[in-house]
Design a protein around this motif. Structure first.
Motif, PDB file in Angstrom:
ATOM      1  N   UNK A  10     -35.585  23.520   8.173  1.00  0.00           N
ATOM      2  CA  UNK A  10     -36.750  24.362   8.418  1.00  0.00           C
ATOM      3  C   UNK A  10     -36.499  25.499   9.381  1.00  0.00           C
ATOM      4  N   UNK A  11     -35.245  25.717   9.747  1.00  0.00           N
ATOM      5  CA  UNK A  11     -34.990  26.723  10.782  1.00  0.00           C
ATOM      6  C   UNK A  11     -35.266  28.143  10.303  1.00  0.00           C
ATOM      7  N   UNK A  12     -34.890  28.447   9.049  1.00  0.00           N
ATOM      8  CA  UNK A  12     -35.173  29.789   8.520  1.00  0.00           C
ATOM      9  C   UNK A  12     -36.663  29.988   8.308  1.00  0.00           C
ATOM     10  N   UNK A  13     -37.351  28.925   7.945  1.00  0.00           N
ATOM     11  CA  UNK A  13     -38.814  29.000   7.811  1.00  0.00           C
ATOM     12  C   UNK A  13     -39.436  29.296   9.172  1.00  0.00           C
ATOM     13  N   UNK A  14     -38.914  28.634  10.193  1.00  0.00           N
ATOM     14  CA  UNK A  14     -39.475  28.794  11.533  1.00  0.00           C
ATOM     15  C   UNK A  14     -39.351  30.230  12.028  1.00  0.00           C
ATOM     16  N   UNK A  61     -33.419  21.197  15.347  1.00  0.00           N
ATOM     17  CA  UNK A  61     -34.418  20.848  14.346  1.00  0.00           C
ATOM     18  C   UNK A  61     -33.835  19.830  13.373  1.00  0.00           C
ATOM     19  N   UNK A  62     -34.691  18.888  12.962  1.00  0.00           N
ATOM     20  CA  UNK A  62     -34.281  17.970  11.904  1.00  0.00           C
ATOM     21  C   UNK A  62     -35.504  17.668  11.051  1.00  0.00           C
ATOM     22  N   UNK A  63     -35.388  17.866   9.759  1.00  0.00           N
ATOM     23  CA  UNK A  63     -36.503  17.627   8.833  1.00  0.00           C
ATOM     24  C   UNK A  63     -37.810  18.270   9.297  1.00  0.00           C
ATOM     25  N   UNK A  64     -37.716  19.472   9.842  1.00  0.00           N
ATOM     26  CA  UNK A  64     -38.920  20.200  10.208  1.00  0.00           C
ATOM     27  C   UNK A  64     -39.512  19.843  11.557  1.00  0.00           C
ATOM     28  N   UNK A  65     -38.836  18.975  12.308  1.00  0.00           N
ATOM     29  CA  UNK A  65     -39.353  18.652  13.637  1.00  0.00           C
ATOM     30  C   UNK A  65     -38.281  18.958  14.691  1.00  0.00           C
ATOM     31  N   UNK A  66     -38.752  19.247  15.903  1.00  0.00           N
ATOM     32  CA  UNK A  66     -37.813  19.443  16.999  1.00  0.00           C
ATOM     33  C   UNK A  66     -37.351  18.071  17.489  1.00  0.00           C
ATOM     34  N   UNK A 125     -24.832  16.407  27.438  1.00  0.00           N
ATOM     35  CA  UNK A 125     -24.624  15.264  28.321  1.00  0.00           C
ATOM     36  C   UNK A 125     -25.611  14.144  28.041  1.00  0.00           C
ATOM     37  N   UNK A 126     -26.834  14.505  27.661  1.00  0.00           N
ATOM     38  CA  UNK A 126     -27.852  13.476  27.467  1.00  0.00           C
ATOM     39  C   UNK A 126     -28.538  13.626  26.128  1.00  0.00           C
ATOM     40  N   UNK A 127     -27.818  13.401  25.047  1.00  0.00           N
ATOM     41  CA  UNK A 127     -28.470  13.472  23.732  1.00  0.00           C
ATOM     42  C   UNK A 127     -29.495  12.356  23.627  1.00  0.00           C
ATOM     43  N   UNK A 128     -30.710  12.682  23.127  1.00  0.00           N
ATOM     44  CA  UNK A 128     -31.745  11.642  23.109  1.00  0.00           C
ATOM     45  C   UNK A 128     -31.965  11.074  21.714  1.00  0.00           C
ATOM     46  N   UNK A 129     -31.020  11.335  20.821  1.00  0.00           N
ATOM     47  CA  UNK A 129     -31.242  10.912  19.445  1.00  0.00           C
ATOM     48  C   UNK A 129     -29.875  10.686  18.791  1.00  0.00           C
ATOM     49  N   UNK A 130     -29.747   9.640  17.987  1.00  0.00           N
ATOM     50  CA  UNK A 130     -28.441   9.382  17.346  1.00  0.00           C
ATOM     51  C   UNK A 130     -27.987  10.555  16.491  1.00  0.00           C
ATOM     52  N   UNK A 131     -28.980  11.278  15.936  1.00  0.00           N
ATOM     53  CA  UNK A 131     -28.683  12.445  15.119  1.00  0.00           C
ATOM     54  C   UNK A 131     -27.904  13.482  15.927  1.00  0.00           C
ATOM     55  N   UNK A 132     -28.370  13.735  17.146  1.00  0.00           N
ATOM     56  CA  UNK A 132     -27.705  14.723  17.991  1.00  0.00           C
ATOM     57  C   UNK A 132     -26.363  14.194  18.470  1.00  0.00           C
ATOM     58  N   UNK A 157     -46.027  17.399  -1.797  1.00  0.00           N
ATOM     59  CA  UNK A 157     -45.997  18.553  -0.904  1.00  0.00           C
ATOM     60  C   UNK A 157     -44.744  18.454  -0.043  1.00  0.00           C
ATOM     61  N   UNK A 158     -44.188  19.617   0.298  1.00  0.00           N
ATOM     62  CA  UNK A 158     -42.991  19.605   1.134  1.00  0.00           C
ATOM     63  C   UNK A 158     -43.378  19.959   2.558  1.00  0.00           C
ATOM     64  N   UNK A 159     -42.975  19.091   3.468  1.00  0.00           N
ATOM     65  CA  UNK A 159     -43.244  19.347   4.884  1.00  0.00           C
ATOM     66  C   UNK A 159     -42.156  20.279   5.402  1.00  0.00           C
ATOM     67  N   UNK A 160     -42.522  21.529   5.635  1.00  0.00           N
ATOM     68  CA  UNK A 160     -41.536  22.511   6.105  1.00  0.00           C
ATOM     69  C   UNK A 160     -41.332  22.409   7.597  1.00  0.00           C
ATOM     70  N   UNK A 161     -42.430  22.451   8.344  1.00  0.00           N
ATOM     71  CA  UNK A 161     -42.351  22.370   9.797  1.00  0.00           C
ATOM     72  C   UNK A 161     -43.463  21.453  10.276  1.00  0.00           C
ATOM     73  N   UNK A 162     -43.152  20.675  11.285  1.00  0.00           N
ATOM     74  CA  UNK A 162     -44.123  19.700  11.748  1.00  0.00           C
ATOM     75  C   UNK A 162     -44.220  19.753  13.264  1.00  0.00           C
ATOM     76  N   UNK A 163     -45.372  20.174  13.746  1.00  0.00           N
ATOM     77  CA  UNK A 163     -45.680  20.161  15.176  1.00  0.00           C
ATOM     78  C   UNK A 163     -44.572  20.767  16.032  1.00  0.00           C
TER      79      UNK A 163
END
Lengths: 369, 345
Positions: A89-93, A261-266, A277-284, A63-69
């Motif tokens: 998942x942004x277009x899905x959202x 959004x990344x992999x269906x999660x915020x 100024x305060x990115x909370x994730x290495x991705x950002x 199953x593909x997780x499109x959006x999560x919580x």
């Protein structure tokens, strides 16, 4: 995108920018939204809620997780930008907001009412009157003229041509397409077609505009024009805009509220300045690393709040507005590091800005750990 | 003594076999074997027959012969014929009337009315004087060699049959495009209609209707020619840009608004291509249908074959080609006109 355009546009937008402390009321609220693609999404949903991630779900359950919580508040009169790479998942959202896609679980509250419980008729009313949409590939009707396309929402409501013509022409003029009304979409360039798309959304007179990568198919100069057009219209009309993009520059330019959004999660959401100024994730962090921070950051995000009493204005090299970007301040100081400026809001001093603070803010901050 | 005697003996079915040992009419092969007199001769392994119905029948009388299958089919069909007629006859009667009236209209009206009307129709659908001139030349040529009457009969049949094909085929195609189950059900039928040799259509129809009824050939032509318009309508609607459909949904169109405002207009080029093919196929079938009394150029072709009148057959054959080219050009021109208004696709 040319440098000058961005600078002038960020200034033009600021009149409509809400203040940090006085946010506008929530218009649409997304609560605990899940979307799972596959044969038995309900079963997969339980696994996801038990903590299974996207790759494992695909591996073991197919199953593909499109959006999560997803939890996002879309506020009245703001531009909410949802940013993410393709597949995030942004277009899905955005398609959940007018239920072009049905969620697996969750709530979408429109004026406090969960639209997931609505029937077809109610939903159609919502799409006709409250939510209009602008598409990446324009999606104009090729067999209808520009005027007829712009009036699509009105014609769908059963309004006759003689009645909708003026309205459609007004909006076509407004987006800079006066005189093109009798042409067919294929006779226009991509940028002009998207202007028709925007006129179509505006002519429906809905208060919410959903824009799905609306400018991504356009070449960079046209895209800048269209962004400027959108901000200009927004300054006038104060629509509630949900804008999808994969382009961080575009997101920072347009957003009042930025959702990443990344992999269906915020991963993070908030004011763009704050995220920068305060990115909370290495991705950002990776995302924001290449941004020209001097152009995006405003003095109000960097200043020391409060003005020391008893000091005259003599110590200050001058006054800057709280919404000036750092680039303009550096230009004013001509690169001198020892100056400091008084930051003004509506003509009153609200803070102090040292040039050293500016230099510090220009270096991307690393997340601890 | 037959090859598979041993098999039935081993299975202990001998008694059951012999019970059915009444003598049906003897087949030619049986007679031949009898005259030779050595029915007991053992067959070498090399010549072992395939265990077909006939071979098994030789060993066991209770098993039917293959000719019983065809006979059964025939008697079965004859058995339900009256019931079938009772249902189909009234439904298809309007087709007979349409064909009779159209034939009467096109052959009894004077040529100096019929031909200008045809040119006017050509102008209406193609909007091109070049095409009108071409059609005038082709019809003029046919009339000049005294094939006007037959050509009008053929055209009348084609007009009626193509009209009915579109009338039935487009809704069927639309229904198929909206329902995958229906599509899965209809496509094998269409495949069968398309691959069945055209002559085969005539066989059951001859049993059902009298040969003097126009609907006999009308139904045969429609069954044969309806396939492309159904297929291409289905395909055309399924090929409509998904983004445009999504936009229609996003602006709150009802299904009806979507169908008539978006899907059909955008599928129109494909539907028109189907109509073009349908007309071409009805022209092909109208010649074969002359075997069952369809009037027109086909009758002359048939006469050419039957009586070995080479000239008659060839001229009529070329007449059909000329009609085909004219009809094709006219429908293609209208197709091009539709395409031009949606050049973006």
């Amino acid at each position: 995108m040319s440098n000058n355009d961005t600078a002038t546009m960020t200034e033009a937008r600021d009149e409509s920018l809400p203040e940090d402390d006085a946010r506008r009321p929530v218009k649409v609220s997304i609560r605990n939204l899940y979307k799972i693609f596959g044969e038995d999404p309900e079963r997969a949903l339980e696994k996801v809620k038990a903590g299974m991630g996207k790759p494992e779900l695909l591996e073991s359950e197919n199953h593909v997780l499109g959006l999560s919580d997803i939890n996002v508040d879309i506020r009245d009169g703001e531009i909410t930008v949802i940013m993410g790479l393709s597949g995030s998942g942004k277009s899905t959202l955005i398609r959940h907001l007018n239920r072009l896609i049905e969620p697996t679980a969750g709530e979408i509250l429109f004026k406090g009412d969960d639209i997931l419980g609505w029937g077809q008729g109610q939903l159609r009313e919502l799409r006709r009157k409250n939510m209009s949409m602008v598409f990446q590939k324009f999606a104009l009707l090729p067999h209808r003229t520009v005027t007829e396309n712009a009036a699509m929402a009105l014609a769908t409501r059963g309004i006759s041509r003689s009645e909708y013509e003026d309205e459609a022409t007004k909006w076509l003029d407004r987006v800079g397409l006066g005189g093109y009304g009798d042409q067919y979409p294929h006779q226009l360039s991509g940028g002009m077609q998207q202007r028709v798309g925007i006129a179509r959304a505006l002519a429906s007179n809905s208060d919410i505009m959903l824009m799905d990568e609306a400018f991504s198919a356009l070449d960079p100069l046209i895209r800048t024009d269209m962004q400027d057009l959108l901000l200009e219209l927004q300054g006038e009309l104060h629509k509630t805009v949900v804008f999808i993009t994969h382009d961080l520059d575009e997101a920072l330019k347009l957003a009042d509220h930025l959702v990443i959004l990344k992999d269906g999660s915020v991963v993070q959401q908030g004011e763009p300045q704050h995220i920068l100024l305060k990115p909370n994730d290495p991705y950002i962090e990776d995302f924001v690393a290449d941004i020209n921070r001097a152009r995006v950051l405003r003095t109000r995000s960097v200043m020391d709040k409060g003005v020391p009493k008893g000091e005259g204005s003599g110590d200050y090299a001058g006054d800057v507005d709280q919404n000036d970007n750092l680039e303009s301040v550096i230009a004013r100081a001509e690169g001198a590091m020892d100056k400091r400026y008084r930051v003004m809001k509506d003509g009153k001093p609200v803070g102090t800005l040292k040039m050293t603070e500016i230099m510090k803010a220009l270096v991307p901050r690393k997340v601890e750990g | 003594m037959a090859t598979y005697d041993g098999l039935f003996d081993a299975l202990g079915l001998r008694a059951w076999c012999d019970k059915g040992a009444d003598s049906g009419p003897m087949s030619m092969a049986d007679l031949l074997a009898k005259t030779k007199g050595d029915g007991a001769a053992t067959v070498s392994a090399w010549d072992t027959p395939f265990p077909s119905l006939d071979a098994l029948h030789d060993a066991c009388m209770a098993i039917p012969q293959s000719r019983d299958l065809t006979q059964g089919l025939e008697s079965g069909f004859l058995g339900i014929r009256d019931a079938l007629r009772w249902v189909i006859d009234p439904i298809t009667q309007p087709l007979s009337w349409m064909l009779e009236d159209m034939l009467w209209l096109m052959t009894q009206s004077p040529w100096w009315i019929v031909m200008p009307v045809l040119f006017a129709i050509t102008w209406l659908v193609s909007r091109s004087w070049k095409i009108v001139g071409f059609v005038a030349l082709m019809l003029g040529l046919l009339a000049f060699v005294d094939h006007y009457h037959e050509a009008m009969q053929t055209l009348a049949i084609i007009f009626v049959c193509a009209f009915v094909c579109v009338l039935l085929g487009v809704p069927i195609g639309i229904a198929m495009s909206r329902n995958d189950k229906l599509q899965r059900f209809v496509i094998p039928i269409l495949d069968m209609l398309q691959t069945l040799p055209p002559f085969v259509y005539l066989i059951p129809l001859i049993f059902l209707f009298s040969v003097t009824e126009p609907k006999l050939y009308g139904i045969a032509i429609i069954l044969y020619a309806i396939v492309p318009v159904v297929r291409l309508t289905d395909l055309g609607i399924r090929l409509v840009d998904k983004d445009v459909i999504e936009a229609a949904d996003a602006f709150g169109m009802t299904n009806r608004q979507k169908l008539f405002g978006v899907q059909i207009p955008l599928a129109l080029p494909n539907i028109m291509a189907g109509v073009n093919q349908t007309i071409m196929m009805s022209l092909a079938m109208v010649v074969i249908a002359s075997l069952v009394s369809a009037p027109g150029l086909g009758v002359l072709v048939l006469r050419g074959i039957r009586n070995l009148e080479l000239g008659v057959g060839l001229v009529a054959g070329f007449g059909i080609v000329v009609l085909a080219i004219a009809l094709d050009r006219v429908t293609k021109a209208s197709l091009a006109r539709i395409d031009a208004s949606q050049a973006s696709r």
